[in-house]
Design an enzyme around this catalytic site. Structure first.
Site, PDB file in Angstrom:
ATOM      1  N   ASP A  62      -9.417  -3.456   0.053  1.00 39.95           N
ATOM      2  CA  ASP A  62      -8.263  -2.698   0.526  1.00 39.95           C
ATOM      3  C   ASP A  62      -7.774  -1.851  -0.643  1.00 39.95           C
ATOM      4  O   ASP A  62      -7.020  -2.322  -1.485  1.00 39.95           O
ATOM      5  CB  ASP A  62      -7.179  -3.677   1.001  1.00 39.95           C
ATOM      6  CG  ASP A  62      -5.856  -2.986   1.358  1.00 39.95           C
ATOM      7  OD1 ASP A  62      -5.847  -1.742   1.461  1.00 39.95           O
ATOM      8  OD2 ASP A  62      -4.841  -3.698   1.519  1.00 39.95           O
ATOM      9  N   HIS A  83      -4.382   0.334   2.781  1.00 41.06           N
ATOM     10  CA  HIS A  83      -3.659   0.282   4.057  1.00 41.06           C
ATOM     11  C   HIS A  83      -2.397   1.130   4.031  1.00 41.06           C
ATOM     12  O   HIS A  83      -1.827   1.434   5.075  1.00 41.06           O
ATOM     13  CB  HIS A  83      -3.322  -1.171   4.423  1.00 41.06           C
ATOM     14  CG  HIS A  83      -2.271  -1.814   3.589  1.00 41.06           C
ATOM     15  ND1 HIS A  83      -2.554  -2.719   2.590  1.00 41.06           N
ATOM     16  CD2 HIS A  83      -0.933  -1.689   3.619  1.00 41.06           C
ATOM     17  CE1 HIS A  83      -1.422  -3.133   2.045  1.00 41.06           C
ATOM     18  NE2 HIS A  83      -0.419  -2.516   2.653  1.00 41.06           N
ATOM     19  N   SER A 143       3.363  -3.562  -1.360  1.00 44.68           N
ATOM     20  CA  SER A 143       1.951  -3.238  -1.167  1.00 44.68           C
ATOM     21  C   SER A 143       1.515  -2.072  -2.052  1.00 44.68           C
ATOM     22  O   SER A 143       2.204  -1.055  -2.143  1.00 44.68           O
ATOM     23  CB  SER A 143       1.687  -2.873   0.293  1.00 44.68           C
ATOM     24  OG  SER A 143       1.692  -4.007   1.100  1.00 44.68           O
TER      25      SER A 143
END
Length: 443
Positions: free
Chosen positions: A291, A249, A380
């Site tokens: 992801d 992402h 992230s």
């Protein structure tokens, strides 16, 4: 700067936790790995762990460095045993985890299988539903969710397996729609519960450090379209070229245009940031439900130092990656991200599926594992380790909006504490052909 979209919570803090126990068929207890057994990877001796990692282990886990490494190794041994046991007795295997005392536990469906596990040196417990039965029912539940109207399905955050209690945990937003949701008839016995730095000494970038993304040239990219994420594990692709394995992402800014460019940020002047590569592959919950992203590193990236099997600790310390691992419930983990450095916790679910919803209304299902380690916005893509083994990359958390982990722990403690979503590193390797650099295979 704009934080990348999935740095926000993948497992939201305002939720209703619904524990769905076994009915005619119950819900999931994931395969521990799809790969063949391999010789266990060696870990670093405890004396070589960074001081800041040792501090985080003691603070967050209450373990000594020796206990941390021992439990990480036990978890991988348990994972290997559980894979073999399930292959030989698929209808009798119901899950595996490390107990609070660090001892490995195998859940089975009958006393005969329990006796077999006990003879092999494992603590055994009998559960009503096999892992296969749990997976079948989870698939039925997911099909039901997929058929709901979007305004209803968006209120369902995730479905995960509680192997300790042989049940599924369904996270539902604590909203009028969520509270009114009628579960399908395949589930019964429903229980409802509300859940809701120092400058670096080593200037070379490594896992856990900051990178930024842009649409091509950073100087021509509007500031609101610049994303912030953390490097995952350094590796090589199928052709032997240098890459970094991180969250997919983080490539959301320019995925439709062939992949975001990646820079080492110049904090004094963003326009003078150094380009070190580009996303050449990324996915966020498409057919794979993973992801992950692959950043192909150019000459500047390699020369900067992104060709080492290293993860950042606090105060510039480094941790050498010695191998890869699979998530096992109860295994100790630590994560490194640019916002919160080293934080530690336990694997609380070896499989969890959560919905990621974008501002456009598009949503996708992300599959990974859950830990109790605190993770903040900007972490992230960062690295999750168990012992000194690469376990996964950070995808999201319920504490992403907190200013720091102290406040996150205080606020979220009444609702079960912090929870982070990780993407298994071995599944990323299997999907992409890339592999993590380790001390044994640094190139």
């Amino acid at each position: 700067m704009r934080l990348s979209s999935a740095s926000r919570a993948a497992v939201r803090s305002t939720t209703r936790r619904v524990a769905v126990a076994a009915a005619s068929a119950v819900l999931l207890a994931v395969p521990l790995s799809a790969t063949a057994n391999a010789a266990p990877a060696e870990q670093l001796p405890s004396a070589e762990l960074p001081a800041e990692l040792v501090e985080a282990i003691q603070r967050d886990l209450g373990l000594t460095p020796e206990e941390y490494l021992d439990r990480a190794a036990r978890a991988q041994e348990l994972g290997d045993y559980a894979r073999d046991f399930r292959s030989e007795r698929p209808s009798e295997f119901a899950g595996a985890w490390l107990g609070e005392d660090g001892k490995p536990v195998i859940a089975v469906t009958n006393p005969e299988a329990a006796e077999k596990a006990a003879q092999d040196g494992y603590r055994a417990t009998v559960a009503p539903v096999s892992a296969d039965g749990l997976e079948q029912a989870l698939a039925e539940l997911n099909r039901w969710v997929a058929g709901l109207p979007r305004e209803v399905s968006s209120q369902i955050n995730s479905a995960s397996i509680d192997v300790l209690n042989n049940q599924i945990v369904l996270d539902i937003v604590n909203s009028p729609i969520g509270r009114a949701l009628n579960l399908p008839s395949l589930v019964a016995n429903v229980q409802v519960q509300l859940s809701p730095g120092m400058p670096p000494n080593d200037p070379a970038p490594m896992g856990g450090d900051t990178y930024i993304t842009a649409d091509g040239d950073v100087r021509a990219t509007p500031i609101e379209r610049i994303g912030i994420c953390s490097f995952g594990f350094n590796g090589v692709d199928a052709d032997g070229d240098a890459v970094n394995l991180t969250a997919g992402h983080c490539d959301a800014v320019a995925r439709s245009d062939g992949g975001s460019t990646v820079y080492l940020p110049n904090r004094a002047n963003i326009d003078e940031s150094v380009r070190i590569g580009k996303f050449t592959e990324s996915t966020v919950g498409t057919d794979s439900t993973l992801d992950y992203g692959i950043v192909s590193l150019d000459k500047a990236g390699v020369e900067a130092g992104l060709d080492r099997p290293a993860v950042r600790g606090g105060n510039g310390s480094t941790l050498t990656v010695t191998g890869t691992a699979v998530p096992v419930v109860g295994a100790p983990v630590c994560k490194s991200g640019q916002s919160s450095s080293f934080t530690c916790g336990l694997v609380v679910a070896d499989r969890i599926e959560t919905q990621l919803t974008y501002d456009s209304g598009f949503s996708s299902t992300i599959r990974g594992f859950a830990t109790s380690a605190c993770t903040l916005a900007g972490d992230s893509g960062g690295a999750i380790v168990t012992g000194t083994l690469a376990l996964g990359v950070i995808s999201g958390s319920n504490s992403a909006g907190a200013p720091n982990c102290v406040e996150a722990n205080l606020v979220l403690a009444p609702n079960g504490g912090t929870s982070s979503l990780g993407i298994p590193i071995q599944e990323i390797e299997n999907a992409t052909g890339a592999r993590v650099r380790t001390a044994a295979n640094p190139s």
